[in-house]
Design a protein around this motif. Structure first.
Motif, PDB file in Angstrom:
ATOM      1  N   LEU A  11       0.825  -1.214   0.000  1.00  0.00           N
ATOM      2  CA  LEU A  11       0.000   0.000   0.000  1.00  0.00           C
ATOM      3  C   LEU A  11       0.857   1.260   0.000  1.00  0.00           C
ATOM      4  O   LEU A  11       0.533   2.247  -0.663  1.00  0.00           O
ATOM      5  CB  LEU A  11      -0.950   0.003   1.196  1.00  0.00           C
ATOM      6  CG  LEU A  11      -2.088  -1.007   1.138  1.00  0.00           C
ATOM      7  CD1 LEU A  11      -2.891  -0.971   2.415  1.00  0.00           C
ATOM      8  CD2 LEU A  11      -2.982  -0.711  -0.042  1.00  0.00           C
ATOM      9  N   GLN A  12       1.952   1.224   0.726  1.00  0.00           N
ATOM     10  CA  GLN A  12       2.858   2.361   0.746  1.00  0.00           C
ATOM     11  C   GLN A  12       3.458   2.576  -0.651  1.00  0.00           C
ATOM     12  O   GLN A  12       3.562   3.714  -1.120  1.00  0.00           O
ATOM     13  CB  GLN A  12       3.968   2.122   1.767  1.00  0.00           C
ATOM     14  CG  GLN A  12       4.928   3.277   1.894  1.00  0.00           C
ATOM     15  CD  GLN A  12       6.018   2.997   2.912  1.00  0.00           C
ATOM     16  OE1 GLN A  12       6.185   1.883   3.377  1.00  0.00           O
ATOM     17  NE2 GLN A  12       6.743   4.038   3.258  1.00  0.00           N
ATOM     18  N   THR A  13       3.812   1.504  -1.319  1.00  0.00           N
ATOM     19  CA  THR A  13       4.365   1.587  -2.659  1.00  0.00           C
ATOM     20  C   THR A  13       3.343   2.156  -3.636  1.00  0.00           C
ATOM     21  O   THR A  13       3.674   2.991  -4.486  1.00  0.00           O
ATOM     22  CB  THR A  13       4.821   0.195  -3.133  1.00  0.00           C
ATOM     23  OG1 THR A  13       5.702  -0.357  -2.160  1.00  0.00           O
ATOM     24  CG2 THR A  13       5.518   0.274  -4.457  1.00  0.00           C
ATOM     25  N   ILE A  14       2.094   1.736  -3.515  1.00  0.00           N
ATOM     26  CA  ILE A  14       1.034   2.235  -4.393  1.00  0.00           C
ATOM     27  C   ILE A  14       0.826   3.732  -4.168  1.00  0.00           C
ATOM     28  O   ILE A  14       0.668   4.493  -5.137  1.00  0.00           O
ATOM     29  CB  ILE A  14      -0.272   1.436  -4.168  1.00  0.00           C
ATOM     30  CG1 ILE A  14      -0.092   0.013  -4.692  1.00  0.00           C
ATOM     31  CG2 ILE A  14      -1.449   2.104  -4.860  1.00  0.00           C
ATOM     32  CD1 ILE A  14      -1.223  -0.919  -4.329  1.00  0.00           C
ATOM     33  N   ARG A  15       0.845   4.185  -2.926  1.00  0.00           N
ATOM     34  CA  ARG A  15       0.686   5.609  -2.630  1.00  0.00           C
ATOM     35  C   ARG A  15       1.846   6.436  -3.205  1.00  0.00           C
ATOM     36  O   ARG A  15       1.637   7.520  -3.757  1.00  0.00           O
ATOM     37  CB  ARG A  15       0.586   5.841  -1.122  1.00  0.00           C
ATOM     38  CG  ARG A  15      -0.822   5.723  -0.623  1.00  0.00           C
ATOM     39  CD  ARG A  15      -0.955   6.244   0.801  1.00  0.00           C
ATOM     40  NE  ARG A  15      -1.660   5.216   1.554  1.00  0.00           N
ATOM     41  CZ  ARG A  15      -1.125   4.455   2.490  1.00  0.00           C
ATOM     42  NH1 ARG A  15       0.108   4.615   2.863  1.00  0.00           N
ATOM     43  NH2 ARG A  15      -1.840   3.531   3.100  1.00  0.00           N
ATOM     44  N   ILE A  16       3.050   5.916  -3.085  1.00  0.00           N
ATOM     45  CA  ILE A  16       4.222   6.614  -3.622  1.00  0.00           C
ATOM     46  C   ILE A  16       4.089   6.743  -5.137  1.00  0.00           C
ATOM     47  O   ILE A  16       4.330   7.809  -5.714  1.00  0.00           O
ATOM     48  CB  ILE A  16       5.517   5.867  -3.253  1.00  0.00           C
ATOM     49  CG1 ILE A  16       5.798   5.997  -1.759  1.00  0.00           C
ATOM     50  CG2 ILE A  16       6.700   6.367  -4.059  1.00  0.00           C
ATOM     51  CD1 ILE A  16       6.879   5.076  -1.247  1.00  0.00           C
ATOM     52  N   LEU A  17       3.676   5.666  -5.790  1.00  0.00           N
ATOM     53  CA  LEU A  17       3.533   5.678  -7.240  1.00  0.00           C
ATOM     54  C   LEU A  17       2.416   6.626  -7.685  1.00  0.00           C
ATOM     55  O   LEU A  17       2.571   7.361  -8.667  1.00  0.00           O
ATOM     56  CB  LEU A  17       3.247   4.253  -7.739  1.00  0.00           C
ATOM     57  CG  LEU A  17       3.503   3.976  -9.206  1.00  0.00           C
ATOM     58  CD1 LEU A  17       4.954   4.231  -9.551  1.00  0.00           C
ATOM     59  CD2 LEU A  17       3.131   2.561  -9.551  1.00  0.00           C
ATOM     60  N   GLU A  18       1.304   6.654  -6.949  1.00  0.00           N
ATOM     61  CA  GLU A  18       0.207   7.571  -7.284  1.00  0.00           C
ATOM     62  C   GLU A  18       0.643   9.023  -7.161  1.00  0.00           C
ATOM     63  O   GLU A  18       0.336   9.856  -8.021  1.00  0.00           O
ATOM     64  CB  GLU A  18      -1.001   7.308  -6.385  1.00  0.00           C
ATOM     65  CG  GLU A  18      -1.803   6.090  -6.765  1.00  0.00           C
ATOM     66  CD  GLU A  18      -2.953   5.825  -5.807  1.00  0.00           C
ATOM     67  OE1 GLU A  18      -3.037   6.481  -4.739  1.00  0.00           O
ATOM     68  OE2 GLU A  18      -3.772   4.951  -6.123  1.00  0.00           O
ATOM     69  N   LYS A  19       1.371   9.352  -6.083  1.00  0.00           N
ATOM     70  CA  LYS A  19       1.856  10.721  -5.905  1.00  0.00           C
ATOM     71  C   LYS A  19       2.831  11.107  -7.016  1.00  0.00           C
ATOM     72  O   LYS A  19       2.785  12.217  -7.539  1.00  0.00           O
ATOM     73  CB  LYS A  19       2.546  10.876  -4.546  1.00  0.00           C
ATOM     74  CG  LYS A  19       1.608  10.940  -3.370  1.00  0.00           C
ATOM     75  CD  LYS A  19       2.402  11.100  -2.092  1.00  0.00           C
ATOM     76  CE  LYS A  19       1.515  10.997  -0.872  1.00  0.00           C
ATOM     77  NZ  LYS A  19       2.298  11.051   0.369  1.00  0.00           N
ATOM     78  N   ALA A  20       3.707  10.163  -7.367  1.00  0.00           N
ATOM     79  CA  ALA A  20       4.681  10.441  -8.428  1.00  0.00           C
ATOM     80  C   ALA A  20       3.981  10.643  -9.766  1.00  0.00           C
ATOM     81  O   ALA A  20       4.342  11.554 -10.528  1.00  0.00           O
ATOM     82  CB  ALA A  20       5.690   9.296  -8.527  1.00  0.00           C
TER      83      ALA A  20
END
Length: 128
Positions: A11-20
Protein backbone atom coordinates in the motif's frame (compact mmCIF):
# COMPACT_ATOMS: atom_id res chain seq x y z
CA UNK A 1 9.78 -2.03 -2.51
CA UNK A 2 12.45 -4.60 -2.18
CA UNK A 3 14.56 -5.48 0.81
CA UNK A 4 15.13 -3.71 4.08
CA UNK A 5 12.63 -1.86 6.18
CA UNK A 6 10.19 -1.26 3.31
CA UNK A 7 9.79 -4.85 2.17
CA UNK A 8 6.23 -6.11 1.97
CA UNK A 9 4.56 -2.69 2.16
CA UNK A 10 2.43 -2.78 -0.96
CA UNK A 11 0.00 0.00 0.00
CA UNK A 12 2.86 2.36 0.75
CA UNK A 13 4.36 1.59 -2.66
CA UNK A 14 1.03 2.24 -4.39
CA UNK A 15 0.69 5.61 -2.63
CA UNK A 16 4.22 6.61 -3.62
CA UNK A 17 3.53 5.68 -7.24
CA UNK A 18 0.21 7.57 -7.28
CA UNK A 19 1.86 10.72 -5.90
CA UNK A 20 4.68 10.44 -8.43
CA UNK A 21 2.22 9.99 -11.31
CA UNK A 22 0.25 13.02 -10.11
CA UNK A 23 3.45 15.10 -9.97
CA UNK A 24 4.42 13.88 -13.46
CA UNK A 25 1.05 14.91 -14.84
CA UNK A 26 1.23 18.35 -13.20
CA UNK A 27 4.76 19.04 -14.39
CA UNK A 28 4.47 17.78 -17.99
CA UNK A 29 0.80 17.45 -18.89
CA UNK A 30 1.54 14.07 -20.49
CA UNK A 31 0.14 10.69 -19.55
CA UNK A 32 2.31 9.36 -16.66
CA UNK A 33 2.17 5.79 -18.00
CA UNK A 34 3.60 7.03 -21.29
CA UNK A 35 6.46 8.65 -19.38
CA UNK A 36 7.03 5.46 -17.36
CA UNK A 37 7.18 3.30 -20.51
CA UNK A 38 9.48 5.79 -22.24
CA UNK A 39 11.77 5.88 -19.22
CA UNK A 40 11.97 2.08 -19.11
CA UNK A 41 12.70 1.92 -22.84
CA UNK A 42 15.48 4.52 -22.55
CA UNK A 43 17.03 2.83 -19.50
CA UNK A 44 17.25 -0.67 -21.00
CA UNK A 45 20.81 -1.78 -21.76
CA UNK A 46 21.18 -3.52 -25.12
CA UNK A 47 24.53 -5.14 -24.39
CA UNK A 48 25.93 -6.48 -21.14
CA UNK A 49 29.18 -8.10 -20.11
CA UNK A 50 29.93 -11.45 -18.57
CA UNK A 51 32.98 -12.33 -16.46
CA UNK A 52 34.36 -15.74 -17.40
CA UNK A 53 37.09 -17.71 -15.69
CA UNK A 54 38.04 -18.53 -12.17
CA UNK A 55 40.76 -17.66 -9.69
CA UNK A 56 43.67 -16.11 -11.57
CA UNK A 57 42.56 -15.55 -15.13
CA UNK A 58 39.30 -13.70 -15.69
CA UNK A 59 38.05 -12.51 -19.07
CA UNK A 60 35.18 -10.20 -19.81
CA UNK A 61 32.95 -11.05 -22.75
CA UNK A 62 30.22 -8.96 -24.36
CA UNK A 63 26.77 -10.57 -24.58
CA UNK A 64 23.34 -9.53 -25.84
CA UNK A 65 20.59 -9.06 -23.28
CA UNK A 66 17.25 -10.84 -23.52
CA UNK A 67 14.13 -8.62 -23.68
CA UNK A 68 12.83 -9.76 -20.29
CA UNK A 69 16.16 -9.07 -18.58
CA UNK A 70 16.34 -5.65 -20.27
CA UNK A 71 13.05 -4.56 -18.74
CA UNK A 72 13.88 -6.09 -15.36
CA UNK A 73 17.28 -4.43 -15.27
CA UNK A 74 15.84 -1.05 -16.29
CA UNK A 75 13.25 -1.17 -13.51
CA UNK A 76 15.96 -2.22 -11.05
CA UNK A 77 18.22 0.67 -12.10
CA UNK A 78 15.38 3.20 -11.83
CA UNK A 79 14.32 1.98 -8.37
CA UNK A 80 17.93 1.93 -7.13
CA UNK A 81 18.44 5.48 -8.35
CA UNK A 82 15.28 6.62 -6.59
CA UNK A 83 16.30 4.98 -3.33
CA UNK A 84 19.76 6.53 -3.46
CA UNK A 85 18.34 9.97 -4.30
CA UNK A 86 15.78 9.88 -1.47
CA UNK A 87 18.14 8.58 1.22
CA UNK A 88 18.91 11.18 3.93
CA UNK A 89 17.35 14.11 2.04
CA UNK A 90 14.40 16.34 2.75
CA UNK A 91 12.93 15.42 -0.64
CA UNK A 92 10.22 12.77 -0.58
CA UNK A 93 10.57 9.46 -2.39
CA UNK A 94 7.67 10.25 -4.71
CA UNK A 95 9.39 13.49 -5.79
CA UNK A 96 12.62 11.58 -6.39
CA UNK A 97 10.70 8.99 -8.43
CA UNK A 98 9.15 11.78 -10.49
CA UNK A 99 12.57 13.34 -11.17
CA UNK A 100 14.17 9.99 -12.04
CA UNK A 101 11.39 9.06 -14.45
CA UNK A 102 11.50 12.47 -16.15
CA UNK A 103 15.28 12.36 -16.53
CA UNK A 104 15.19 8.80 -17.88
CA UNK A 105 12.36 9.75 -20.25
CA UNK A 106 14.43 12.67 -21.57
CA UNK A 107 17.60 10.50 -21.80
CA UNK A 108 19.35 12.93 -19.45
CA UNK A 109 22.64 12.02 -17.79
CA UNK A 110 21.18 13.29 -14.50
CA UNK A 111 19.31 9.98 -14.29
CA UNK A 112 21.02 7.21 -12.33
CA UNK A 113 19.56 4.55 -14.66
CA UNK A 114 20.87 6.24 -17.82
CA UNK A 115 24.35 6.70 -16.31
CA UNK A 116 24.55 3.04 -15.29
CA UNK A 117 23.21 1.92 -18.69
CA UNK A 118 25.92 3.85 -20.54
CA UNK A 119 28.55 2.53 -18.13
CA UNK A 120 27.45 -1.09 -18.73
CA UNK A 121 27.35 -0.61 -22.50
CA UNK A 122 30.81 1.06 -22.54
CA UNK A 123 32.34 -1.93 -20.77
CA UNK A 124 30.54 -4.33 -23.12
CA UNK A 125 31.63 -2.45 -26.26
CA UNK A 126 35.26 -2.31 -25.12
CA UNK A 127 35.30 -6.09 -24.61
CA UNK A 128 33.80 -7.28 -27.88
Amino acid sequence: MLGGRNSGKKLQTIRILEKAFHLLYLSTGLNPLQILIGAIINATPIEDYLVLGSKGRKTIESVDVSPYRRISQAMYLISTGVRKAAFKTCKGISECLCDELLNAYKNSQNSYAIRKKTEIEKIAISNR
